[in-house]
Scaffold this motif. Structure first.
Motif, short mmCIF file in Angstrom:
data_model
loop_
_atom_site.label_atom_id
_atom_site.label_comp_id
_atom_site.label_asym_id
_atom_site.label_seq_id
_atom_site.Cartn_x
_atom_site.Cartn_y
_atom_site.Cartn_z
N UNK A 58 -10.49 8.17 9.50
CA UNK A 58 -9.63 6.98 9.40
C UNK A 58 -10.15 6.01 8.34
N UNK A 59 -11.43 5.68 8.41
CA UNK A 59 -11.98 4.70 7.47
C UNK A 59 -12.02 5.29 6.06
N UNK A 60 -12.41 6.56 5.95
CA UNK A 60 -12.52 7.18 4.63
C UNK A 60 -11.19 7.39 3.94
N UNK A 61 -10.22 7.96 4.65
CA UNK A 61 -8.93 8.24 4.03
C UNK A 61 -8.16 6.94 3.76
N UNK A 62 -8.19 6.02 4.71
CA UNK A 62 -7.51 4.75 4.44
C UNK A 62 -8.27 3.95 3.37
N UNK A 63 -9.54 4.22 3.19
CA UNK A 63 -10.25 3.63 2.06
C UNK A 63 -9.67 4.11 0.73
N UNK A 64 -9.26 5.37 0.67
CA UNK A 64 -8.58 5.87 -0.53
C UNK A 64 -7.26 5.13 -0.74
N UNK A 65 -6.53 4.88 0.36
CA UNK A 65 -5.27 4.13 0.26
C UNK A 65 -5.51 2.71 -0.24
N UNK A 120 0.84 -1.20 0.00
CA UNK A 120 0.00 0.00 0.00
C UNK A 120 0.87 1.25 0.00
N UNK A 121 0.22 2.38 -0.15
CA UNK A 121 0.92 3.66 -0.06
C UNK A 121 1.18 4.08 1.38
N UNK A 122 0.93 3.19 2.33
CA UNK A 122 1.23 3.42 3.75
C UNK A 122 2.29 2.40 4.18
N UNK A 155 5.75 6.73 18.06
CA UNK A 155 4.33 6.41 17.99
C UNK A 155 4.02 5.69 16.69
N UNK A 156 4.62 6.14 15.58
CA UNK A 156 4.41 5.47 14.30
C UNK A 156 4.91 4.04 14.33
N UNK A 157 6.07 3.83 14.96
CA UNK A 157 6.63 2.48 15.03
C UNK A 157 5.69 1.54 15.79
N UNK A 158 5.12 2.03 16.88
CA UNK A 158 4.16 1.22 17.64
C UNK A 158 2.92 0.92 16.80
N UNK A 159 2.46 1.93 16.06
CA UNK A 159 1.26 1.77 15.24
C UNK A 159 1.49 0.71 14.15
N UNK A 160 2.65 0.78 13.53
CA UNK A 160 2.99 -0.19 12.48
C UNK A 160 3.07 -1.60 13.06
#
Length: 223
Positions: free
Chosen positions: A146-153, A31-33, A81-86
């Motif tokens: 979150x749902x909408x933008x990650x839906x674009x991803x 993905x782009x994330x 925080x990003x590392x934990x999220x990933x």
């Protein structure tokens, strides 16, 4: 129901319908994330839509201190925080081995949140895992983002036409514009506005100038 409640239901239901059309090859696409795959990004979204059930079971804070726009502050996107999220998303994805299990789990999560929200009195306050005291309506708005933008991803990763629902587009665009009109010089619809301000497509210099003059903000995770 309020607009944000309808938007949450609409966007989750749409994502759930898309999820049920995927196969293992789709789930393993990048993905782009980065470094998330489609499977891992879906696990992240599933966790995000399920957070409210636990929050609503906890005592309400005495007053709201953060709004929906301020929730997406830079402090939530630091390297640690990003590392934990990933890592969390990758671990959760490993526990959801196939499409059917993932789809069922996502469906249970968002429907439990929807039921919990509808059972609350007007003006209910919540405290997030980051310690933010917010109105329930504002936090639910962040879930629509979150749902909408990650839906674009996800749509981009899968090579599909974006499926952002009209109600979710209205909620997310309203947050990003502060309720102001889109500058006429941009000639954008709401989907395009969300796509650009969420950093999913590049901006031209004239577009940047128009957005700055209008006082519109990009999401911190837009890059």
């Amino acid at each position: 129901m309020t607009l944000v409640q309808v938007a949450f239901r609409d966007e989750c239901a749409q994502l759930g319908a898309v999820l049920r059309t995927l196969d293992d090859a789709d789930l393993d696409r990048p993905t782009g994330c980065p470094p998330w795959t489609v499977r891992e990004l879906l696990a992240h979204v599933r966790t995000g839509v399920g957070r409210l059930t636990g929050m609503l079971a906890a005592p309400a804070p005495p007053r709201a201190e953060v709004g929906a726009a301020d929730y997406f502050g830079a402090a939530k996107f630091t390297p640690s925080v990003d590392a934990d999220r990933v890592a969390d998303a990758r671990r959760e994805a490993a526990a959801l081995p196939d499409r059917d299990v993932l789809a069922a789990d996502f469906d249970r999560a968002w429907r439990a949140t929807d039921a919990a929200v509808r059972a609350q009195p007007p003006g209910r306050l919540v405290r997030t895992r980051h310690g933010d005291a917010m109105t329930l309506a504002d936090f639910l708005t962040t879930r629509v983002v979150e749902v909408g933008v990650h839906g674009l991803d996800l749509a981009a990763a899968l090579g599909r036409t974006p499926w952002l629902t009209p109600t979710a587009a209205e909620v997310v665009a309203g947050l990003l514009t502060g309720g102001r009109e889109i500058p006429a010089g941009l000639a954008w619809d709401r989907l395009t506005l969300v796509d650009r301000l969420a950093g999913r497509s590049p901006l031209t210099e004239p577009e940047r100038a128009l957005l700055a003059a209008a006082g519109f903000r990009r999401l911190p995770f837009a890059g």
